[in-house]
Design a protein around this motif. Sequence first.
Motif, mmCIF file in Angstrom:
data_model
loop_
_atom_site.group_PDB
_atom_site.id
_atom_site.type_symbol
_atom_site.label_atom_id
_atom_site.label_comp_id
_atom_site.label_asym_id
_atom_site.label_seq_id
_atom_site.Cartn_x
_atom_site.Cartn_y
_atom_site.Cartn_z
ATOM 1 N N TYR A 1 -8.582 12.950 -19.882
ATOM 2 C CA TYR A 1 -9.968 13.410 -19.837
ATOM 3 C C TYR A 1 -10.086 14.859 -20.315
ATOM 4 C CZ TYR A 1 -11.186 9.246 -17.126
ATOM 5 O OH TYR A 1 -11.397 7.965 -16.711
ATOM 6 N N LEU A 2 -9.137 15.684 -19.908
ATOM 7 C CA LEU A 2 -9.178 17.089 -20.310
ATOM 8 C C LEU A 2 -9.015 17.237 -21.815
ATOM 9 C CD1 LEU A 2 -7.050 18.753 -17.449
ATOM 10 C CD2 LEU A 2 -9.507 18.960 -17.806
ATOM 11 N N HIS A 3 -8.133 16.454 -22.397
ATOM 12 C CA HIS A 3 -7.949 16.512 -23.850
ATOM 13 C C HIS A 3 -9.198 16.037 -24.585
ATOM 14 C CE1 HIS A 3 -3.818 17.851 -24.167
ATOM 15 N NE2 HIS A 3 -3.448 16.982 -23.206
ATOM 16 N N ASN A 4 -9.884 15.067 -23.999
ATOM 17 C CA ASN A 4 -11.071 14.530 -24.667
ATOM 18 C C ASN A 4 -12.235 15.517 -24.652
ATOM 19 O OD1 ASN A 4 -9.708 12.165 -25.225
ATOM 20 N ND2 ASN A 4 -10.455 11.102 -23.377
ATOM 21 N N ILE A 5 -12.367 16.270 -23.564
ATOM 22 C CA ILE A 5 -13.519 17.169 -23.455
ATOM 23 C C ILE A 5 -13.219 18.572 -23.970
ATOM 24 C CG2 ILE A 5 -14.379 15.883 -21.460
ATOM 25 C CD1 ILE A 5 -13.362 18.095 -19.678
ATOM 26 N N SER A 6 -11.990 18.837 -24.366
ATOM 27 C CA SER A 6 -11.626 20.180 -24.814
ATOM 28 C C SER A 6 -11.775 20.287 -26.312
ATOM 29 C CB SER A 6 -10.184 20.505 -24.414
ATOM 30 O OG SER A 6 -10.040 20.463 -23.009
ATOM 31 N N GLU A 7 -12.331 21.416 -26.766
ATOM 32 C CA GLU A 7 -12.465 21.657 -28.199
ATOM 33 C C GLU A 7 -11.148 22.100 -28.803
ATOM 34 O OE1 GLU A 7 -15.166 24.394 -31.248
ATOM 35 O OE2 GLU A 7 -15.504 24.426 -29.076
ATOM 36 N N TYR A 8 -10.399 22.902 -28.050
ATOM 37 C CA TYR A 8 -9.090 23.392 -28.491
ATOM 38 C C TYR A 8 -8.006 22.669 -27.709
ATOM 39 C CZ TYR A 8 -11.923 27.125 -30.452
ATOM 40 O OH TYR A 8 -12.858 27.827 -31.143
ATOM 41 N N PRO A 9 -6.767 22.753 -28.184
ATOM 42 C CA PRO A 9 -5.676 22.097 -27.430
ATOM 43 C C PRO A 9 -5.612 22.625 -26.000
ATOM 44 C CG PRO A 9 -4.918 22.728 -29.601
ATOM 45 C CD PRO A 9 -6.292 23.319 -29.454
ATOM 46 N N PHE A 10 -5.596 21.707 -25.072
ATOM 47 C CA PHE A 10 -5.623 22.078 -23.657
ATOM 48 C C PHE A 10 -4.223 22.458 -23.185
ATOM 49 C CE2 PHE A 10 -5.030 20.782 -19.226
ATOM 50 C CZ PHE A 10 -5.935 21.632 -18.619
ATOM 51 N N VAL A 11 -4.144 23.633 -22.535
ATOM 52 C CA VAL A 11 -2.885 24.091 -21.928
ATOM 53 C C VAL A 11 -3.153 24.297 -20.452
ATOM 54 C CG1 VAL A 11 -1.085 25.846 -21.906
ATOM 55 C CG2 VAL A 11 -2.163 25.191 -24.069
ATOM 56 N N LEU A 12 -2.361 23.645 -19.620
ATOM 57 C CA LEU A 12 -2.583 23.718 -18.183
ATOM 58 C C LEU A 12 -2.309 25.135 -17.682
ATOM 59 C CD1 LEU A 12 -3.271 22.099 -15.636
ATOM 60 C CD2 LEU A 12 -0.817 21.703 -15.326
#
Length: 206
Positions: A160-171
């Motif tokens: 879900y985080l990858h889908n809603i993020s414009e840039y690559p998601f880093v925890l």
Amino acid sequence: MSYSMTSSGYPSPSSMGLPTSTQHMKVANKATAVRELQRNHKTHMVKLENMKPGIDMRPPKAYPHVQMNAKRMQIEAERNSAIERENKILLGKMYSIMNSEPAYKTEQRASVTSLNMTVRKQEYDRIARENQAIMQRILQRDSNFNRGRLDADWEVTQRYLHNISEYPFVLGMPTPSKKKGLKPLDMSTISGGASAVEAEAEAEAA
């Protein structure tokens, strides 16, 4: 000390410090007066040489019984002999203690036993059994958390985080906010507005 000698071979009175003038005196015969002065001066010098002091500065008389106190020496000798006797007694006691068998090896002491030894041992065994049972229950109890289900939920959350993020998601890093850009200017609108302003200016001039 050297003296000036007269023709007769004797030292002159002036070199010996004797008076030789009577000018300060009124006398009938100067020679007799000078001899009298010199005789008095010699007598005075002899008295000065033989004069004794009025205060006795000699050291006091030494008394043998003060310099050598026999009573004090006797007391010190008795004290030293008493100390030596006590030291010998103490040394003998230490020697006998070191060479004798210890008391705990020779004496048969009665063993001290507790009256409630059995009760205390039973209580200790009961506590040990209860602790063992508690540990077994803790080890055999299933966990309230299902690790597999938690891992699956976390994978879904990451998707879900990858889908809603414009840039690559880093925890652990904040997601950058979107910057609003300025809209480009419409050149046709700008040129049309300029021509309208020019037309109004020409109408006013006419």
